[in-house]
Scaffold this motif. Structure first.
Motif, mmCIF file in Angstrom:
data_model
loop_
_atom_site.group_PDB
_atom_site.id
_atom_site.type_symbol
_atom_site.label_atom_id
_atom_site.label_comp_id
_atom_site.label_asym_id
_atom_site.label_seq_id
_atom_site.Cartn_x
_atom_site.Cartn_y
_atom_site.Cartn_z
ATOM 1 N N HIS A 32 0.796 -1.175 0.397
ATOM 2 C CA HIS A 32 -0.221 -0.009 0.439
ATOM 3 C C HIS A 32 0.839 0.830 -0.106
ATOM 4 O O HIS A 32 0.299 2.507 -0.560
ATOM 5 C CB HIS A 32 -0.940 -0.359 1.093
ATOM 6 C CG HIS A 32 -1.704 -1.334 1.113
ATOM 7 N ND1 HIS A 32 -2.622 -1.464 1.890
ATOM 8 C CD2 HIS A 32 -2.283 -1.883 -0.153
ATOM 9 C CE1 HIS A 32 -3.375 -2.950 2.097
ATOM 10 N NE2 HIS A 32 -3.129 -3.027 0.768
ATOM 11 N N MET A 47 -9.187 9.263 -2.206
ATOM 12 C CA MET A 47 -7.995 9.140 -2.479
ATOM 13 C C MET A 47 -7.519 7.914 -1.995
ATOM 14 O O MET A 47 -6.604 7.158 -2.997
ATOM 15 C CB MET A 47 -7.282 10.666 -2.197
ATOM 16 C CG MET A 47 -6.983 11.967 -2.966
ATOM 17 S SD MET A 47 -6.597 13.516 -2.371
ATOM 18 C CE MET A 47 -5.005 12.793 -2.818
ATOM 19 N N VAL A 48 -7.746 7.500 -0.934
ATOM 20 C CA VAL A 48 -6.580 6.659 -0.009
ATOM 21 C C VAL A 48 -7.104 4.754 -0.762
ATOM 22 O O VAL A 48 -6.693 3.894 -0.658
ATOM 23 C CB VAL A 48 -6.711 6.222 1.126
ATOM 24 C CG1 VAL A 48 -6.159 5.008 1.692
ATOM 25 C CG2 VAL A 48 -5.845 7.418 1.877
ATOM 26 N N VAL A 108 -6.052 3.036 -3.105
ATOM 27 C CA VAL A 108 -4.880 1.866 -3.068
ATOM 28 C C VAL A 108 -5.129 0.684 -2.243
ATOM 29 O O VAL A 108 -4.278 0.021 -2.505
ATOM 30 C CB VAL A 108 -4.111 3.204 -2.038
ATOM 31 C CG1 VAL A 108 -2.505 2.203 -1.528
ATOM 32 C CG2 VAL A 108 -3.543 4.392 -2.253
ATOM 33 N N PHE A 109 -5.615 0.706 -1.955
ATOM 34 C CA PHE A 109 -6.414 -0.668 -1.253
ATOM 35 C C PHE A 109 -7.155 -1.896 -1.998
ATOM 36 O O PHE A 109 -7.461 -2.285 -1.955
ATOM 37 C CB PHE A 109 -7.265 -0.606 0.095
ATOM 38 C CG PHE A 109 -6.500 0.187 1.047
ATOM 39 C CD1 PHE A 109 -5.291 -0.637 1.745
ATOM 40 C CD2 PHE A 109 -6.830 1.680 1.196
ATOM 41 C CE1 PHE A 109 -4.179 -0.053 2.868
ATOM 42 C CE2 PHE A 109 -6.056 2.570 2.119
ATOM 43 C CZ PHE A 109 -5.330 1.783 2.716
ATOM 44 N N LEU A 161 -6.230 -2.009 -5.267
ATOM 45 C CA LEU A 161 -5.027 -2.498 -6.351
ATOM 46 C C LEU A 161 -4.300 -3.992 -6.144
ATOM 47 O O LEU A 161 -4.070 -4.273 -6.979
ATOM 48 C CB LEU A 161 -4.013 -1.848 -6.220
ATOM 49 C CG LEU A 161 -4.191 -0.164 -7.601
ATOM 50 C CD1 LEU A 161 -3.468 0.441 -7.064
ATOM 51 C CD2 LEU A 161 -4.510 -0.379 -8.708
ATOM 52 N N ASP A 162 -4.927 -4.680 -5.182
ATOM 53 C CA ASP A 162 -3.815 -5.804 -5.069
ATOM 54 C C ASP A 162 -3.794 -6.774 -5.600
ATOM 55 O O ASP A 162 -3.076 -7.559 -6.203
ATOM 56 C CB ASP A 162 -4.239 -6.230 -3.354
ATOM 57 C CG ASP A 162 -3.134 -6.380 -2.771
ATOM 58 O OD1 ASP A 162 -2.637 -6.982 -1.798
ATOM 59 O OD2 ASP A 162 -1.264 -5.857 -3.136
ATOM 60 N N ILE A 179 -1.258 9.199 -4.256
ATOM 61 C CA ILE A 179 -1.078 9.729 -3.553
ATOM 62 C C ILE A 179 -0.133 11.460 -3.727
ATOM 63 O O ILE A 179 -0.518 12.360 -3.311
ATOM 64 C CB ILE A 179 -1.689 10.130 -2.052
ATOM 65 C CG1 ILE A 179 -2.611 9.184 -2.399
ATOM 66 C CG2 ILE A 179 -1.568 11.636 -0.945
ATOM 67 C CD1 ILE A 179 -3.467 8.155 -0.767
ATOM 68 N N GLY A 203 0.365 0.381 -15.850
ATOM 69 C CA GLY A 203 0.326 1.417 -14.973
ATOM 70 C C GLY A 203 0.718 1.488 -13.597
ATOM 71 O O GLY A 203 0.802 3.205 -12.764
ATOM 72 N N ARG A 204 1.327 0.974 -13.136
ATOM 73 C CA ARG A 204 1.317 0.602 -11.581
ATOM 74 C C ARG A 204 3.270 0.290 -11.411
ATOM 75 O O ARG A 204 3.470 -0.113 -12.486
ATOM 76 C CB ARG A 204 0.985 -0.540 -10.927
ATOM 77 C CG ARG A 204 0.822 -1.572 -11.335
ATOM 78 C CD ARG A 204 0.109 -2.750 -10.500
ATOM 79 N NE ARG A 204 0.618 -3.285 -9.456
ATOM 80 C CZ ARG A 204 0.559 -4.087 -8.460
ATOM 81 N NH1 ARG A 204 -1.140 -4.707 -9.295
ATOM 82 N NH2 ARG A 204 1.346 -5.128 -7.834
ATOM 83 N N VAL A 205 3.509 0.980 -9.901
ATOM 84 C CA VAL A 205 4.982 0.986 -10.042
ATOM 85 C C VAL A 205 5.343 -0.878 -9.876
ATOM 86 O O VAL A 205 4.808 -0.730 -9.623
ATOM 87 C CB VAL A 205 5.204 1.407 -8.921
ATOM 88 C CG1 VAL A 205 6.598 1.419 -8.988
ATOM 89 C CG2 VAL A 205 4.746 2.567 -8.767
ATOM 90 N N GLN A 206 6.640 -1.192 -11.043
ATOM 91 C CA GLN A 206 7.406 -2.312 -10.940
ATOM 92 C C GLN A 206 7.997 -2.830 -9.684
ATOM 93 O O GLN A 206 9.691 -1.417 -9.944
ATOM 94 C CB GLN A 206 7.302 -2.919 -12.605
ATOM 95 C CG GLN A 206 6.532 -2.626 -13.566
ATOM 96 C CD GLN A 206 5.748 -4.511 -13.593
ATOM 97 O OE1 GLN A 206 5.823 -5.048 -14.020
ATOM 98 N NE2 GLN A 206 4.180 -3.604 -13.422
#
Lengths: 230, 295, 565
Positions: free
Chosen positions: A110, C15-16, C19-20, C22-23, A118, C47-50
């Motif tokens: 996370h 916004m948070v 994030v959760f 996405l797993d 963010i 598009g997510r950080v590798q």
């Protein structure tokens, strides 16, 4: 007096002098690197003070219900949420030793989400404000009050146009390859008058740094200790 | 309140709104202007283009998301060129977040390559450890450069994926900065291009080029051309570089692959709006002065 | 008021939330990512950080050796599973092989794949995997890569090795080591160029025994080999075997081997091979003389650096003594510093606070040190006027230093009671987070006076414009040339570069400090004279072509050249 004045001054003098001399003696040439590592270590411990200060000030605001205490609450929630998510590596699916040994940026955590969705947009937003403030600042500042200000204004126009493709486009007096288009003029301004000024400022700054450093090493300027008392 | 007074005391929010529109509209509708590469951009492009295939190029990502709009197009263009030319790419970062910028760039390129291979029918090799290696971030700014100047392995016992450096094929004949053919630093401040020139390229005797934000670029002109072989300063040069890339490698000429050129339209319109504000400001200033004299 | 907080909280929550969510990895795209040999987790396309899959570690101790007692054409690979704590084992191993061809690229091909239970032997050193790769040519060097695979997770180990060395290399007795490092001379004389000659090695002067410099006379007919590369090899014995040390391009004829730190005193011998770019064709030189890296006591390359340091220090100390003896010195007025007292007075009258922003760099930046020194002087005046001071910092060390400074200043102003720890506060190390925090303080507390002194970057204008919008008197000072235009446009007074460093001395009215300013001026004068003298000499040398002018010019430029290291 000894602890608060003499010893710090002595440390400053010794470290400063040793670092200057280490340039001359190859055996000690890596000392600069070593000292900067020590600085990093001390700075890490100082962070505990910094973080503590943040918590104390905002905690106080919330406790005393000062106007705007809600913002402090948001700040503290953000601080502790990020801290604990980074520490416990939630979302990484790790357990035990593996979990404690993994970096906070571990895949799928996370923490990465917080960073990506963010932190990054917020930082980019703050930076993007610059575009708006440049406009309002130049609206106020660029007035042809006198000869110098007029020269500045003209130079600003050439650079503003020369930094976009419109510059080439409206340079009706010269072809794109002629070397006299607005972008070329802009480049000339950057390379000659601007460069001359920059160099002068840089030389001045370098000498200022030398003399400030000497003053500090020799203990002449003690302003950073808050007083001039002997 | 007269029209003049309204203009003279213009609410800054009006300025902000107009700038917002000037930036947003060209990006949404992809306004494009013809670009002519300035001599230095052409010079840099030729320098990279004329390196022999297999050359060793270090690309240092010394920026963060805040400068991404300005610097990412440069990074992408350079990486594309290095891949197309068959160079070996050594990725480093002096900024902690630079590591992520590098990773995002590489991920994007991997996706691009598959698509471009379909377009051109030509296989483009881009394999980890062979065509590129990601050494990652190390803290210490010029201290890091000082060490890799003599020994990569001392600073980076492993790459960013925990692989021992000694076991990576492309590191076998690359022990230090001195073994490289070109250094590229894309930087938004300190540490960045300036440190790479002073502590890396100059003592190692390796050619260096770099990309800077428009704000930082003037500070680096003093190093050109002796210590710095050229720099891209600001978005305009990035857009020009993209144009050169598109001309040489048509598979990259599609506007959606050229973020710099898209953003350049916004910058052009925003500059004009700022100039209009300056003109209006000056008109009110002169009217004001004349009235002041009368009164 | 409460309503706004609720909205802010909801916004943060919104916004948070993503994030959760996405797993879950995308199963369908895993095959593709595995085929591409991508190291990491999940497909690249979402598009997510590798981030790197640290939990899945590559095999270790991969070794490739010639298969003994055969007729050539086979090598044996051995490796161990990663022994690191918590490292998960893979489900299978995949073996890749490449020959070096195609301009420095190694196109890897899959040669084998087997589950973890195959090819496994238990020895006293733990689990070892053995794999024999057959059907190889004696002429080529091969590279191997072994991947441990589990699901979509891939981790690689690399190794390079030639097969069955059967070629004799003549005068340089053992180039075998060269082969092992992948720089194999399949046909030693296949290169159209001659080998480099007169290879010599010597200790690098002025260092701490870290480097040996190798020089050679370039190959004849080098122009007939496009992309000619010189590869440098070293050994502790003149007859070898030689290890790869590095490589340089054809336009160079020297190489600095700077990996000798700690191994001082050992004698090394070098050979230089001219090769084509791929490293498949070689022409190898004879071995050089032996050389050892030695430590020198004094680094003479730094002589000019010392000359300047000594000259400047002498002048600064001289003027300090001069002024101590009661002589007067003229000091130019710095408008920005003259305005400080007035600005503090204004804030006092208006009953509003004063804000001091010490930049975003840490205490190891001289600008920050200068800024904290000025903070001390300002705090003293503030204490005398009994005004409120706010000093948000971006670094914890600046906060602690700033606190000590302000405390001392309040003490020496006789107002220790007015001091509290909330004057100097810490916001965040993050650049734009700091800006947001400082701007928030400005908008809420509306300080009457704002001082920006220290090292600033992109945040300069964002803060100064906000300060301007609340109608504060603003005084800025920085030695970041790029930020000066922004401060000049948005602030009332700006200290340019060196004025920042002079400001503390200026405010102190302390004769000793003013003397140092004079010493600095002498430095500037010397610099100016040097520039005029050098420019004149260069012009004379260029126009007349006179030898003496060129010699003098070389001296002047040596004087002003700062050497690295």
């Amino acid at each position: 007096m000894l602890v608060r004045r003499t010893i710090p001054l002595l440390i400053t003098f010794v470290v400063g002098a040793v670092l200057i001399l280490s340039k001359l003696f190859p055996v000690t040439s890596s000392l600069g690197e070593e000292f900067s590592i020590f600085f990093d270590i001390i700075a890490v411990f100082a962070f505990i003070l910094g973080g503590g200060n943040l918590v104390k000030i905002h905690g106080n605001k919330i406790y005393r219900r000062v106007p705007g205490w809600g913002y402090s609450l948001v700040c503290l929630i953000g601080f502790f949420a990020t801290l604990s998510i980074g520490m416990f590596k939630t979302g990484t699916g790790l357990a035990g030793v593996e979990r404690w040994a993994a970096p906070p940026t571990y895949s799928g955590g996370h923490f990465n989400g917080i960073y990506e969705y963010i932190f990054k947009p917020l930082a980019a937003t703050m930076f993007a404000l610059l575009a708006f403030y440049v406009a309002s600042a130049s609206y106020r500042a660029f007035r042809a009050k006198n000869l110098e200000a007029t020269v500045l204004l003209v130079a600003a126009f050439i650079i503003l146009l020369g930094r976009t493709f419109i510059g080439t486009w409206i340079s009706f007096w010269a072809g794109p390859e002629s070397g006299y288009t607005l972008p070329d003029l802009a480049e000339w301004i950057m390379n000659y008058p601007n460069l001359a000024g920059q160099r002068a400022i840089m030389i001045g700054i370098a000498l200022g740094i030398v003399s400030t450093s000497l003053k500090i090493i020799l203990g002449i300027d003690r302003g950073y200790m808050g007083t001039d008392a002997e | 309140m007269s029209f003049y007074e309204k203009v003279a005391n213009i609410d800054r929010r009006v300025i902000f709104l107009l700038i917002g529109l000037a930036v947003a509209i060209p990006i949404i509708f992809t306004v494009r202007f013809p670009g002519f590469p300035t001599p230095m951009v052409q010079e840099i492009f030729d320098l990279v283009e004329n390196l022999p295939a297999g050359s060793k190029v270090l690309v240092s990502f010394d920026y963060d998301p805040a400068s991404e709009p300005e610097l990412q197009p440069m990074a992408t263009a350079w990486m594309r060129q290095c891949i197309e030319r068959g160079f070996r790419i050594y990725i480093m970062a002096l900024w902690p977040i630079g590591q992520d910028m590098a990773r995002l760039t590489v991920d994007q390129l991997k996706r691009d390559i598959a698509e471009k291979e379909r377009l051109t029918g030509k296989k483009v090799p881009f394999e980890y450890g062979v065509n590129y290696v990601d050494l990652g971030y190390k803290s210490g700014a010029q201290g890091v450069i000082n060490v890799v100047l003599t020994d990569f392995e001392k600073m980076y016992p492993t790459d960013s994926t925990n692989q021992a450096l000694s076991s990576i094929p492309m590191m076998s004949d690359t022990k230090s900065l001195k073994d490289l053919d070109l250094i590229i630093s894309i930087s938004a401040g300190t540490p960045g291009l300036k440190e790479w020139i002073q502590f890396g390229a100059d003592p190692a005797g390796v050619k260096i080029i770099g990309g800077s934000t428009a704000v930082q670029a003037p500070l680096l002109y003093p190093y050109y051309p002796k210590q710095l072989s050229g720099q891209l300063g600001g978005l305009k040069t990035a857009a020009e570089y993209e144009k050169l890339m598109g001309d040489r490698y048509p598979q990259y000429s599609d506007i959606k692959d050229n973020k710099g050129r898209i953003r350049m339209g916004a910058q052009a319109i925003a500059h004009i709006v700022i100039m209009l504000f300056i003109v209006v400001g000056n008109i009110t200033f002169f009217i004001d002065r004349r009235r002041g004299k009368r009164g | 008021m409460i309503g706004r907080f609720v909205w802010t909280a909801l916004l943060v929550a919104a916004m948070v939330t993503p994030v959760f969510a996405l797993d879950a990895p995308d199963e369908s795209a895993m095959e593709e990512s595995a085929e591409a040999g991508a190291r990491g987790r999940g497909p690249a396309g979402r598009g997510r950080v590798q981030h790197h899959a640290q939990r899945h570690l590559p095999p270790v101790d991969l070794d490739v050796k010639d298969e003994p007692a055969d007729e050539g054409g086979a090598v044996r690979l051995t490796w161990k599973p990663c022994p690191k704590a918590g490292a998960a084992t893979g489900e299978k191993f995949v073996i890749y092989r490449a020959t070096r061809s195609d301009a420095g690229h190694w196109p890897f091909e899959k040669v084998g794949e087997f589950p973890l239970t195959d090819h496994l032997t238990e020895s006293k050193n733990g689990k070892v995997y053995r794999y024999v790769d057959e059907g190889l040519s004696d002429e080529d060097a091969y590279y191997y890569r072994v991947a441990a695979v589990r699901g979509d997770l891939w981790a690689y180990a690399f190794k390079m090795m030639g097969t069955t060395p059967a070629v004799d290399f003549g005068p340089v007795s053992s180039i075998r080591q060269v082969i092992a490092y992948g720089d194999r001379a399949a046909i030693r004389n296949g290169l159209p160029a001659d080998p480099p000659t007169e290879v010599s090695a010597a200790d690098k002067p002025n260092d701490a025994g870290e480097a040996i410099i190798v020089t050679w006379t370039p190959s004849k007919h080098a122009d007939q080999v496009p992309g000619l590369t010189y590869r440098i090899y070293r050994s502790e014995k003149p007859e070898g075997p030689f290890d790869a040390a590095g490589s340089v391009s054809a336009d160079k004829n020297s190489y600095m081997d700077s990996t000798h730190k700690g191994g001082e005193g050992k004698t090394w011998y070098y050979v230089v091979a001219a090769t084509n770019l791929e490293g498949t064709k070689f022409a190898v030189s004879d071995a050089s003389n032996g050389a050892a890296a030695k430590t020198q006591i004094i680094n003479w390359e730094q002589w000019n650096y010392f000359l300047f340091a000594v000259v400047l220090s002498v002048f600064i100390v001289y003027f300090i003594q001069h002024i101590k003896s009661g002589k007067k010195l003229f000091v130019r007025k710095i408008a920005g510093m003259e305005a400080v007292d007035e600005a503090i007075g204004r804030a006092t009258e208006m009953g509003k606070p004063i804000m001091f922003v010490p930049g975003i760099m840490d205490m190891n930046d001289v600008q920050t040190v200068a800024a904290v020194a000025i903070l001390g002087r300002v705090a003293r005046t503030v204490a005398e006027y009994d005004t409120r001071l706010m000093c948000p910092t971006s670094k914890s060390l600046v906060m602690t230093t700033g606190r000590e400074t302000v405390k001392e200043a309040f003490l020496s102003a006789g107002r220790p009671d007015a001091y509290n720890d909330d004057i100097v506060t810490y916001l965040t190390d993050e650049q734009f987070g700091y800006v947001a925090g400082v701007n928030g303080m400005m908008v809420r507390d509306k300080p009457a006076t704002i001082l920006y002194l220290g090292a600033f970057y992109a945040e300069s204008l964002i803060m100064a414009e906000t300060g301007n919008s609340i109608g504060a008197i603003q005084i800025a000072g920085t030695a970041q040339p790029a930020q000066l235009p922004f401060f000049i446009a948005a602030c009332d007074y700006t200290l340019i570069g060196e004025e920042l460093f002079a400001a503390s001395a200026y405010l102190s009215h302390d004769p000793k400090q003013l003397g140092s300013l004079k010493g600095q001026d002498i430095g500037k004068l010397l610099g100016m004279l040097g520039i005029i003298f050098g420019a004149t000499l260069a012009t004379v040398a260029e126009l007349s072509g006179a030898g003496w002018a060129q010699t003098a010019l070389n001296w002047v430029s040596a004087l002003f050249t700062v050497s690295a290291g």
